[in-house]
Design an enzyme around this catalytic site. Sequence first.
Site, PDB file in Angstrom:
ATOM      1  N   ASP A 198      -3.820  -0.695  -6.944  1.00 15.65           N
ATOM      2  CA  ASP A 198      -4.287  -1.205  -5.658  1.00 15.65           C
ATOM      3  C   ASP A 198      -5.776  -1.594  -5.730  1.00 15.65           C
ATOM      4  OD1 ASP A 198      -5.014  -1.613  -3.042  1.00 15.65           O
ATOM      5  OD2 ASP A 198      -4.098   0.220  -2.266  1.00 15.65           O
ATOM      6  N   SER A 221      -7.962  -0.966  -2.563  1.00 10.76           N
ATOM      7  CA  SER A 221      -8.457   0.395  -2.369  1.00 10.76           C
ATOM      8  C   SER A 221      -9.596   0.718  -3.327  1.00 10.76           C
ATOM      9  CB  SER A 221      -7.342   1.420  -2.574  1.00 10.76           C
ATOM     10  OG  SER A 221      -6.447   1.365  -1.504  1.00 10.76           O
ATOM     11  N   TYR A 267      -1.591  -0.563   7.723  1.00  4.79           N
ATOM     12  CA  TYR A 267      -2.683  -1.377   8.269  1.00  4.79           C
ATOM     13  C   TYR A 267      -2.822  -1.170   9.766  1.00  4.79           C
ATOM     14  CZ  TYR A 267      -2.957  -3.772   3.851  1.00  4.79           C
ATOM     15  OH  TYR A 267      -3.129  -4.050   2.533  1.00  4.79           O
ATOM     16  N   ARG A 285       0.851  -1.193   0.000  1.00  5.84           N
ATOM     17  CA  ARG A 285       0.000   0.000   0.000  1.00  5.84           C
ATOM     18  C   ARG A 285       0.887   1.243   0.000  1.00  5.84           C
ATOM     19  NH1 ARG A 285      -4.951  -2.086   1.973  1.00  5.84           N
ATOM     20  NH2 ARG A 285      -5.974  -0.493   0.752  1.00  5.84           N
ATOM     21  N   GLN A 300      -0.319   2.865  -5.869  1.00  6.88           N
ATOM     22  CA  GLN A 300      -1.728   3.257  -5.726  1.00  6.88           C
ATOM     23  C   GLN A 300      -2.573   2.941  -6.967  1.00  6.88           C
ATOM     24  OE1 GLN A 300      -1.456   7.234  -4.310  1.00  6.88           O
ATOM     25  NE2 GLN A 300      -2.783   6.839  -2.570  1.00  6.88           N
TER      26      GLN A 300
HETATM   27  P1  NAD Z   1      -8.570  -2.258   6.282  1.00  7.97           P
HETATM   28  O1  NAD Z   1      -9.656  -2.618   5.321  1.00  7.97           O
HETATM   29  O2  NAD Z   1      -7.553  -3.280   6.613  1.00  7.97           O
HETATM   30  O3  NAD Z   1      -9.260  -1.778   7.650  1.00  7.97           O
HETATM   31  C1  NAD Z   1     -10.269  -0.786   7.646  1.00  7.97           C
HETATM   32  C2  NAD Z   1     -10.070   0.157   8.795  1.00  7.97           C
HETATM   33  O4  NAD Z   1     -10.420  -0.465  10.032  1.00  7.97           O
HETATM   34  C3  NAD Z   1      -8.637   0.660   8.976  1.00  7.97           C
HETATM   35  O5  NAD Z   1      -8.629   2.068   8.852  1.00  7.97           O
HETATM   36  C4  NAD Z   1      -8.279   0.199  10.366  1.00  7.97           C
HETATM   37  O6  NAD Z   1      -7.426   1.091  11.021  1.00  7.97           O
HETATM   38  C5  NAD Z   1      -9.628   0.126  11.030  1.00  7.97           C
HETATM   39  N1  NAD Z   1      -9.702  -0.631  12.298  1.00  7.97           N
HETATM   40  C6  NAD Z   1      -9.092  -1.791  12.652  1.00  7.97           C
HETATM   41  N2  NAD Z   1      -9.435  -2.139  13.924  1.00  7.97           N
HETATM   42  C7  NAD Z   1     -10.306  -1.193  14.371  1.00  7.97           C
HETATM   43  C8  NAD Z   1     -11.012  -0.999  15.579  1.00  7.97           C
HETATM   44  N3  NAD Z   1     -10.918  -1.833  16.606  1.00  7.97           N
HETATM   45  N4  NAD Z   1     -11.802   0.092  15.661  1.00  7.97           N
HETATM   46  C9  NAD Z   1     -11.919   0.973  14.638  1.00  7.97           C
HETATM   47  N5  NAD Z   1     -11.274   0.831  13.476  1.00  7.97           N
HETATM   48  C10 NAD Z   1     -10.466  -0.234  13.340  1.00  7.97           C
HETATM   49  O7  NAD Z   1      -7.812  -0.945   5.841  1.00  7.97           O
HETATM   50  P2  NAD Z   1      -7.773  -0.189   4.443  1.00  7.97           P
HETATM   51  O8  NAD Z   1      -9.006   0.610   4.296  1.00  7.97           O
HETATM   52  O9  NAD Z   1      -7.481  -1.190   3.393  1.00  7.97           O
HETATM   53  O10 NAD Z   1      -6.544   0.803   4.580  1.00  7.97           O
HETATM   54  C11 NAD Z   1      -5.750   0.877   5.703  1.00  7.97           C
HETATM   55  C12 NAD Z   1      -4.829   2.046   5.603  1.00  7.97           C
HETATM   56  O11 NAD Z   1      -3.932   1.950   4.521  1.00  7.97           O
HETATM   57  C13 NAD Z   1      -5.513   3.378   5.431  1.00  7.97           C
HETATM   58  O12 NAD Z   1      -4.871   4.303   6.229  1.00  7.97           O
HETATM   59  C14 NAD Z   1      -5.275   3.765   4.040  1.00  7.97           C
HETATM   60  O13 NAD Z   1      -5.252   5.160   3.865  1.00  7.97           O
HETATM   61  C15 NAD Z   1      -3.894   3.184   3.852  1.00  7.97           C
HETATM   62  N6  NAD Z   1      -3.688   2.990   2.441  1.00  7.97           N
HETATM   63  C16 NAD Z   1      -2.630   3.635   1.843  1.00  7.97           C
HETATM   64  C17 NAD Z   1      -2.456   3.490   0.477  1.00  7.97           C
HETATM   65  C18 NAD Z   1      -1.346   4.163  -0.212  1.00  7.97           C
HETATM   66  O14 NAD Z   1      -0.639   4.949   0.343  1.00  7.97           O
HETATM   67  N7  NAD Z   1      -1.165   3.859  -1.476  1.00  7.97           N
HETATM   68  C19 NAD Z   1      -3.295   2.700  -0.266  1.00  7.97           C
HETATM   69  C20 NAD Z   1      -4.333   2.066   0.380  1.00  7.97           C
HETATM   70  C21 NAD Z   1      -4.515   2.213   1.742  1.00  7.97           C
END
Ligand code: NAD
Length: 363
Positions: free
Chosen positions: A126, A129, A224, A118, A123
């Site tokens: 991905d 996402s 994550y 990620r 991006q």
């Molecule tokens: P995910 O689907 O694994 O999880 C969804 C969300 O659930 C996450 O934000 C996580 O922090 C949250 N979570 C976990 N346990 C929790 C709890 N007990 N209570 C409340 N929330 C909880 O995550 P995702 O949506 O695939 O993405 C995770 C992170 O990665 C994000 O910050 C996203 O911005 C980042 N990301 C970065 C890039 C990039 O830079 N290219 C690309 C994709 C995602």
Amino acid sequence: MKIGFLNEQDDPRVSLIPAVAAKYAALGVALLLEKGAGAEAFFSDEAYGEDVQLADRGQVLREADILVSIHPLPDSELQELSPNQVVVSEFAPFRKPEVVDKLKGYKLRAFSLDMIPRTTLAQSMDVLSSMASIAGYRAVLEAGSYLPRYFPMLITAAGSIRPAKVLVLGAGVAGLQAIATAKRLGAQVEASDTRLAAKEEVLSLGAKFVEVEGARDDTEAGGYAVKQSEEFLERQRAEVQARAAKADVIITTAQVRGTKAPVLIPADTVEKMQPGSVIVDLAASTGGNCALTRDQEVIEVHGVTIIGNSHLAAKMPQDASILYSNNVLNFLKTLIREGELHVDMENEIIRGALITAPEEVAQ
Ligand code: NAD
């Protein structure tokens, strides 16, 4: 070199759309597409024109050097492939680690699109996402279709309507899109996440951030979330309960990669919710954030509708296929040089996505 795209068995999405097919010429490859693969996403066979060769499934499986599918092929087909063929799919080895040994057993080189790091550089490829973003949007629409009331505040001659209260648990990609969508519909939105980085993003969308003190540090987890302690989750459940009782809609997206989703809404919280309210649980396939969720089902408990669905992107197959096709093309651009497979292990995207290779099997 031929790249083959297959018809998904239980999913209307397709990993190649006509407009993206036209862009593969620059890679110096030929395209094979299983007949009818785009039909359920409203891309007819004819729309692909000269850019692809339509074929039946057997021919695609036999002739393609790289086989692309969203869902992994069934074992019966994987075991018939030759070690020279490459498979690209979402194998989810973080959830089903046994898939790696299985693919090694078949002597296949496999790239798992859900293992692409990620990072900013990755991006554009991905798939997690792009699909999560659609799911977050769709979750709000699904909730709205069950909700017995409006999202926005309305002042009419026949009376005033208060805005719906929406609580989003997990403000990652899906959660943020759910927040943005609910805000656009005029709801009052609050959201929570264990990653503090999410706070600013939630606030920038105009929603309120619900902070629970004492979350574990996740800076080393590559974006994550990390697993939280039972004490933390207990405090969080209490905080959620107080807000759930007032919410009209709760959208849950909380996931911790590689483990079961945390239970944030136990049964007694559902009991305290208002009749007519709706929970959309996007973490349903990994156990659910609500204890009562049933994966792939819509149920009603104490007047609360609980929608368990982690595959909402498939409910918008046309746009989902557009984004998915672009993600695949961008990934294959890093994997193909002058019409040939080029597995550059110095490239962290390739290294991350490669889950098995025939060389490893030979060792
Ligand atoms: P995910 O689907 O694994 O999880 C969804 C969300 O659930 C996450 O934000 C996580 O922090 C949250 N979570 C976990 N346990 C929790 C709890 N007990 N209570 C409340 N929330 C909880 O995550 P995702 O949506 O695939 O993405 C995770 C992170 O990665 C994000 O910050 C996203 O911005 C980042 N990301 C970065 C890039 C990039 O830079 N290219 C690309 C994709 C995602």
